[in-house]
Write an enzyme that holds these catalytic residues in place. Structure first.
Site, mmCIF file in Angstrom:
data_model
loop_
_atom_site.group_PDB
_atom_site.id
_atom_site.type_symbol
_atom_site.label_atom_id
_atom_site.label_comp_id
_atom_site.label_asym_id
_atom_site.label_seq_id
_atom_site.Cartn_x
_atom_site.Cartn_y
_atom_site.Cartn_z
ATOM 1 C CB SER A 64 -0.902 0.029 1.236
ATOM 2 O OG SER A 64 -1.790 -1.051 1.228
HETATM 3 N N1 SAH Z 1 -1.141 -4.230 3.777
HETATM 4 C C1 SAH Z 1 -0.561 -4.786 2.596
HETATM 5 C C2 SAH Z 1 -1.539 -4.603 1.447
HETATM 6 C C3 SAH Z 1 -1.325 -5.582 0.389
HETATM 7 S S1 SAH Z 1 -2.530 -5.495 -0.909
HETATM 8 C C4 SAH Z 1 0.751 -4.121 2.252
HETATM 9 O O1 SAH Z 1 0.848 -2.899 2.414
HETATM 10 O O2 SAH Z 1 1.651 -4.777 1.782
HETATM 11 C C5 SAH Z 1 -3.849 -6.467 -0.275
HETATM 12 C C6 SAH Z 1 -3.500 -7.850 0.184
HETATM 13 O O3 SAH Z 1 -4.735 -8.518 0.494
HETATM 14 C C7 SAH Z 1 -2.814 -8.722 -0.863
HETATM 15 O O4 SAH Z 1 -1.659 -9.263 -0.303
HETATM 16 C C8 SAH Z 1 -3.845 -9.807 -1.165
HETATM 17 O O5 SAH Z 1 -3.286 -11.044 -1.509
HETATM 18 C C9 SAH Z 1 -4.627 -9.868 0.124
HETATM 19 N N2 SAH Z 1 -5.976 -10.429 0.005
HETATM 20 C C10 SAH Z 1 -6.864 -10.308 -1.024
HETATM 21 N N3 SAH Z 1 -7.999 -10.961 -0.735
HETATM 22 C C11 SAH Z 1 -7.820 -11.524 0.490
HETATM 23 C C12 SAH Z 1 -8.637 -12.336 1.319
HETATM 24 N N4 SAH Z 1 -9.839 -12.710 0.963
HETATM 25 N N5 SAH Z 1 -8.137 -12.704 2.524
HETATM 26 C C13 SAH Z 1 -6.894 -12.336 2.933
HETATM 27 N N6 SAH Z 1 -6.079 -11.574 2.186
HETATM 28 C C14 SAH Z 1 -6.536 -11.178 0.972
#
Ligand code: SAH
Length: 213
Positions: A64
């Site tokens: 993010s």
């Molecule tokens: N906080 C993280 C954001 C990553 S983007 C960072 O800053 O690195 C969002 C993340 O949510 C991704 O890693 C994706 O794989 C995960 N994601 C998507 N759907 C999901 C679900 N149903 N359950 C858990 N994680 C999920």
């Protein structure tokens, strides 16, 4: 796994930018000033770590944008004694920011590749969430419920029922809701089935996916 003077300097500049963009919570600014974001990124992109942008982390996911992390964490109003559930561990950067405030962090990721990569990183950096889980965040994590705080870091088309259920009365859920673009929402649980809803600014997140592959 180095955090150099140069990194620290760039981080200071990023914190100034976050202030200019309206982030006020001093604890959030302090912690983001201390967490080495570059260590949560792929080596080829590390030099961009203190730009205020999202970058790819593999499996079609992104770390993010710092402003988004700061914005969500500020809205969360997390206290050191709060139990918090994070949906979407991704790179683990937001997890590290949460751990800077409370040790009671539970975090769920659905992409196995990212889950494994981040698990290794947590070990290397000595970061110890209460639980780092591989699973579907739509279902929350019932075993440790209820939570004082829940933060979702991927876009939800609608409010996941399990998350509403697993929130403590008085607890808060921060979640970006919408399809192509999202509004940041804060729900405060006022009773078994009642919530105060607040709507904030517009964001763009990768989608929260329902089915696991
Ligand atoms: N906080 C993280 C954001 C990553 S983007 C960072 O800053 O690195 C969002 C993340 O949510 C991704 O890693 C994706 O794989 C995960 N994601 C998507 N759907 C999901 C679900 N149903 N359950 C858990 N994680 C999920």
């Amino acid at each position: 796994m180095e955090d150099t003077h140069k990194h620290k300097g760039l981080r200071k500049q990023l914190i100034e930018l976050l202030k200019q963009k309206g982030i006020k919570d001093t604890r959030v600014l302090e912690i983001m000033g201390s967490v080495p974001r570059h260590l949560f990124m792929d080596s080829g992109l590390m030099h961009l770590a203190y730009e205020d942008n999202a970058y790819p982390i593999g499996a079609e996911q992104t770390i993010s944008q710092p402003y988004t992390v700061a914005y969500q964490t500020e809205l969360l109003q997390l206290k050191p004694s709060d139990k918090v559930l994070e949906i979407g561990t991704g790179s683990g950067y937001q997890t590290a920011v949460l751990l800077g405030i409370s040790p009671l962090v539970y975090t769920v990721e659905r992409q196995q590749i990212l889950f494994k990569k981040t698990q290794r990183l947590f070990q290397k950096l000595g970061l110890r969430p209460k639980k780092h889980l591989f699973g579907d965040g739509y279902l929350g994590y019932q075993n440790a419920a209820p939570y004082d705080r829940i933060i979702v870091t991927a876009a939800a088309p609608s409010l996941p029922k399990a998350l509403l259920k697993q929130l403590k009365t008085g607890g808060k859920l921060i979640i970006p809701v919408g399809e192509k673009q999202q509004f940041m929402m804060r729900l405060t649980k006022t009773g078994e089935n009642s919530f105060d809803k607040e709507k904030f600014g517009r964001f763009r997140f990768v989608p929260l996916l329902e089915d696991k592959n």
